[in-house]
Each structure stands twice: as C-alpha cells, then as structure tokens.
Design an enzyme around this catalytic site. Sequence first.
Site, PDB file in Angstrom:
ATOM      1  CG  PHE A 170      -0.216   0.100   2.537  1.00  0.00           C
ATOM      2  CD1 PHE A 170       0.002   1.333   3.145  1.00  0.00           C
ATOM      3  CD2 PHE A 170       0.258  -1.049   3.178  1.00  0.00           C
ATOM      4  CE1 PHE A 170       0.676   1.419   4.360  1.00  0.00           C
ATOM      5  CE2 PHE A 170       0.928  -0.972   4.394  1.00  0.00           C
ATOM      6  CZ  PHE A 170       1.138   0.270   4.983  1.00  0.00           C
ATOM      7  CB  CYS A 171       1.732   3.901  -1.616  1.00  0.00           C
ATOM      8  SG  CYS A 171       0.717   3.919  -3.113  1.00  0.00           S
ATOM      9  CB  THR A 172      -0.009   8.460  -0.194  1.00  0.00           C
ATOM     10  OG1 THR A 172       1.190   8.447   0.573  1.00  0.00           O
ATOM     11  CG2 THR A 172      -0.913   9.592   0.283  1.00  0.00           C
TER      12      THR A 172
END
Length: 330
Positions: free
Chosen positions: A176-178
């Site tokens: 996951f990331c922003t």
Amino acid sequence: MSQIVVCAMYKFVTLEDYEAMRQPLLDTMIKNNVKGTLLLANEGINGTVAGSREGVNALLAYLKSDSRLADIDYKESYHQEMPFYRSKVKLKKEIVTLGIEEIDPNKVCGKYVEPKDWNALISDPETILVDTRNDYEIEIGTFKNAINPSTETFREFPEYVDKNLDPKKHKKVAMFCTGGIRCEKSTALMKAKGFDEVYHLKGGILKYLEEVPKEESMWEGECFVFDSRVAVNHDLEKGSYDQCFACRMPITEEDKKRPEYVKGISCHHCYDKVTEEQKARFAEREKQSQLAAERGFSHVGDDAKKLAKLNKQQKQQAKEIARKKAKSEI
C-alpha cells in the site's frame, strides 16, 4: 469561506503525445484557478491539485474528455486554505520514479483490493504486509503490523525487495501507499521478480480512510501528504504535524521545543546537515516570508509576483518623491 477541494489523481496509461498535452493542461488549470502539480510521462499522469469545487470539476472533465483518461483514479479531501502556491505541469521519464525502465504497470501488476476488503487480507497470518512509502512518511502513521522497508526514496525499494523478500518464502504479499500509485508500480516490480500472489490497496490509504469507518479501521496514526497540510487524520482533515522548511520532514509541536529547531531554518532531523550558508539563506527567506505575511501576501507562488510588483511600484514612487523633492530644492 468555501472549502478547497484537494484532488490526488493518477493513471498508468500510454501517452505517446504527453509532451503536446502539457500546455493545454496547464492552461486549463490556470483558467480554472486550480493549483498544484501534475506530472506527465509516456507511462501516464500523476499529481495532486486543489481549487474550488467548480474548478476541480472543470479540470477533471477536461482530463476525462481524453478517452485514455476517462476512468482516471482520483481521491478528494477538503481544506480551509489553498495548500499549493502555483499551477505546474511537468514532463518526466516516470510519473513515479522507480528507476527501472522495463517495469510497466500497463502490462502487468498485482491484484487490486477494495478498501472494504483490505482488513480481511492483512489480517490473514499468511499475508506479508509491506508499506511502500518512505521512512519519514511511515514514521507518522501506517497499518497495524506493516513492514517498514526503511527507504529514503522510492528508488531504494527494488534493493529492499532483493535483500528481504523471496517469492519462494513469501507467497502472499500485500502492498500500500498514499494514493495507490507507488504500490501499483511496486506490484509490477514484484510480478517481474517472480512473486505470484501480490495485492495492492485500490485508491491507497486516502481511499481507505475515506471509506472505512474509524471503529473498523486498522490504520494507526496520521497519513503524510505532499502539500502544505503535511498530514491528514482519519477524517481526511489536516493533522497535527507541521513541516521543517529546510528538510521538509514532518515535525510535531514537541519537536519545535527542541533546541535544534529554528523556524524556517532547521529542526532535529537536519540541524547537523544544513550548512551555515544554507542557514543564512533560510533565515533571509523566513524574514521575507514574515514581511510578506504582514502585507497579506504569500512569499511564494502567484502572491510572490504580486508582492514583487508592489515592491517595485513602491520603489518607483519613492524615487519619484525624491526626484520632486530634489527639484523643488534647486
């Protein structure tokens, strides 16, 4: 005052004419008073912008009028103030820099997981959960039990994978990331390295915070964002962090009480890394920023141009007064 709409967007799609797209896109942003930065590359578009509801809608409509961007992924949040100073469209080799040209999410990437299904996936004991963001982002918030690769830039992520992850051992990997873009490219990298079951959070952390109720959330802390808000809380409102001007690292109110902190000049993250020359330059900039604020302007962006024009006019007026005074004394 009406709220400012902050819109983070991206899409991996081949844009062979991306260079020609730049000026019309910038013109559309300026025309609708939308500020922020958009990146264009052969592999797609990425960026975060902000403006009025009408302005952001107009920009999205313009983008979606291109069939290649009709389903562009975007997330919205709100802020009381404009978090950007300028309107910019930049041409890049990559819309998010991994540094490996052959990695192409347009060809292959991991499986999208909707926010509502994310908790079940990361609660599975067989799932390895990896945060693809940088160390300073992870420091202020991440998902429970997520692995921190301890990278300073996204370019370092492939090295982390080579040294720490094994497709034979780690059968199920969630990333996951922003906003979704880094983890999408990360999953493309993982697939290229032989990992089979690779998942990524659709819409990223921001979409998760928007759709998953607090009482069900597995998110801990705040989410770092790349604008003047610095971080947002679970309600997608401005969080409790500020930012050091010198190094751009997030800092708390407690951090500001430390002896290394000097507003606009240094913090405990960078005090011993900033040269005296840089400190002097930052000090002058802080002084100019304070003077600009007293006059109701920002020291950067469009306001800086207005301030420069005002200063020029005042100097011309002063010269004219001095000239007339000197003439009257003759």
